[in-house]
Design an enzyme around this catalytic site. Structure first.
Site, PDB file in Angstrom:
ATOM      1  N   GLU A  30      -9.525   3.994  -8.109  1.00 23.10           N
ATOM      2  CA  GLU A  30      -9.661   5.506  -7.289  1.00 23.10           C
ATOM      3  C   GLU A  30      -9.706   6.567  -7.982  1.00 23.10           C
ATOM      4  O   GLU A  30      -8.492   7.007  -7.553  1.00 23.10           O
ATOM      5  CB  GLU A  30      -9.265   5.397  -6.549  1.00 23.10           C
ATOM      6  CG  GLU A  30      -8.225   3.266  -5.738  1.00 23.10           C
ATOM      7  CD  GLU A  30      -7.925   2.897  -5.032  1.00 23.10           C
ATOM      8  OE1 GLU A  30      -7.256   3.622  -4.506  1.00 23.10           O
ATOM      9  OE2 GLU A  30      -8.036   2.024  -4.629  1.00 23.10           O
ATOM     10  N   SER A  33       1.123  -1.679  -0.202  1.00 28.24           N
ATOM     11  CA  SER A  33      -0.121   0.244  -0.582  1.00 28.24           C
ATOM     12  C   SER A  33       0.827   0.923  -0.520  1.00 28.24           C
ATOM     13  O   SER A  33       1.685   1.294   0.573  1.00 28.24           O
ATOM     14  CB  SER A  33      -0.882  -0.241   1.042  1.00 28.24           C
ATOM     15  OG  SER A  33      -1.404   1.589   1.962  1.00 28.24           O
ATOM     16  N   ASP A  71      -6.676   9.770   0.846  1.00 30.67           N
ATOM     17  CA  ASP A  71      -7.273   9.332  -0.205  1.00 30.67           C
ATOM     18  C   ASP A  71      -8.184  10.957   0.275  1.00 30.67           C
ATOM     19  O   ASP A  71      -8.997  11.932   1.332  1.00 30.67           O
ATOM     20  CB  ASP A  71      -8.032   8.761   0.808  1.00 30.67           C
ATOM     21  CG  ASP A  71      -7.573   7.422   0.173  1.00 30.67           C
ATOM     22  OD1 ASP A  71      -6.536   6.979  -0.560  1.00 30.67           O
ATOM     23  OD2 ASP A  71      -7.232   5.675   1.241  1.00 30.67           O
TER      24      ASP A  71
HETATM   25 ZN    ZN Z   1      -5.626   5.172  -1.282  1.00 33.57          ZN
END
Ligand code: ZN
Length: 294
Positions: free
Chosen positions: A216, A155, A164
């Site tokens: 994303e 990650s 995010d």
């Molecule tokens: Zn993320």
């Protein structure tokens, strides 16, 4: 005669020296300094971070956060994110697109005196936290690893350079993030402008074949303005960019190039006020608030 031979030999030596020197010139738009920095790092399922990797300059995020629990980011990423949030808040009108149920896109006009309101959902995650996040995701997803949640070590959130980002409204109305976020003006504005603040949209739509991660629209990765501008102008994913510059670096080293030497040269150029070649070439213009020098 001997003297002439010596002169000729010197000439030959000088010529070949300058030829090899010329070959070892760094002929890539992005500076070695940027490529050697931590924010250029590639992290994915094939390039894992060690379990004990913790960025050394983590700082508390200063932007509006979605949860009351604290979010950390690398110092540089935090500053860049704050600048992006501030810029977004000044956008009081913005044309964006929404997809109808029949798959056609129509233009819509965003208008609000409050501007585009961004909110930070997630930043740095330790290896251990990612392990929990991944396991929870699998449990929720019937044990299927569909690429959305990365296994520990894979990650980008462990780098402290990834975040995010949602809109305040989307965050309030959706329990989980999915690609419907793209229908918001905030997501489209970020995609269009994040490179000006040193971010890239790390997992773009239709590039899943390269990134191995589904689209994303919320996942922003800090790579610095120079790299972000270069990647955006050339439509490269971080995987493609990394393989491109690694090839350039190999050729440079094979031709006798010296990384330390090149970085000293770049430092002296910066000290003399020379702008980044990338930003000169691809950087935005007309925005007095953001300095183009780095
Ligand atoms: Zn993320």
């Amino acid at each position: 005669m001997k003297k002439l031979a010596a002169v000729l030999l010197t000439l030959v030596l000088l010529t070949s020296y300058s030829a090899s020197f010329a070959e070892a010139e760094w002929d890539y738009l992005v500076t070695v300094t940027e490529l050697e920095s931590d924010h250029a790092m590639l992290v994915n399922r094939e390039n894992l971070l060690a379990e004990d990797y913790i960025p050394d300059d983590l700082t508390r995020a200063t932007v509006k956060c979605a949860s009351s629990s604290k979010v950390d980011l690398c110092k540089e990423a935090n500053e860049a994110l704050a600048a992006m949030f501030e810029a977004a808040a000044l956008v009081t009108e913005y044309t964006y697109r929404v997809e109808g149920s029949d798959g056609t896109w129509t233009e819509k006009q965003f208008k609000s005196n409050e501007g585009l309101r961004l909110i930070l959902k997630s930043g740095y995650r330790s290896y251990g936290t990612q392990k929990t996040t991944y396991n929870n995701y699998l449990a929720r997803n019937n044990g299927v690893d569909d690429g959305i949640s990365s296994p520990p070590g894979a990650s980008e959130h462990q780098t402290g350079l990834a975040c995010d980002v949602l809109s305040v409204d989307y965050n309030a109305n959706n329990q989980y993030m999915n690609d419907s976020f793209y229908q918001t003006p905030e997501a489209q504005w970020m995609e269009e402008n994040c490179h000006n603040y040193g971010f890239i949209l790390r997992y773009p739509a239709d590039r899943e074949d390269v990134t191995k991660v589904p689209y994303e629209p919320w996942h922003m990765r800090y790579v610095g303005r120079e790299i972000a501008s270069y990647m955006t102008a050339n439509s490269l994913t971080l995987e493609e960019f990394t393989s491109e510059w690694k090839d350039k670096m190999s050729a440079f080293l094979a031709a006798g190039g010296d990384v330390e030497q090149q970085m000293l040269l770049e430092a002296s150029r910066r000290a003399n006020g020379v702008e980044s070649t990338v930003l000169e070439e691809y950087g935005e213009d007309g925005d007095a608030e953001i300095s183009l020098t780095f």
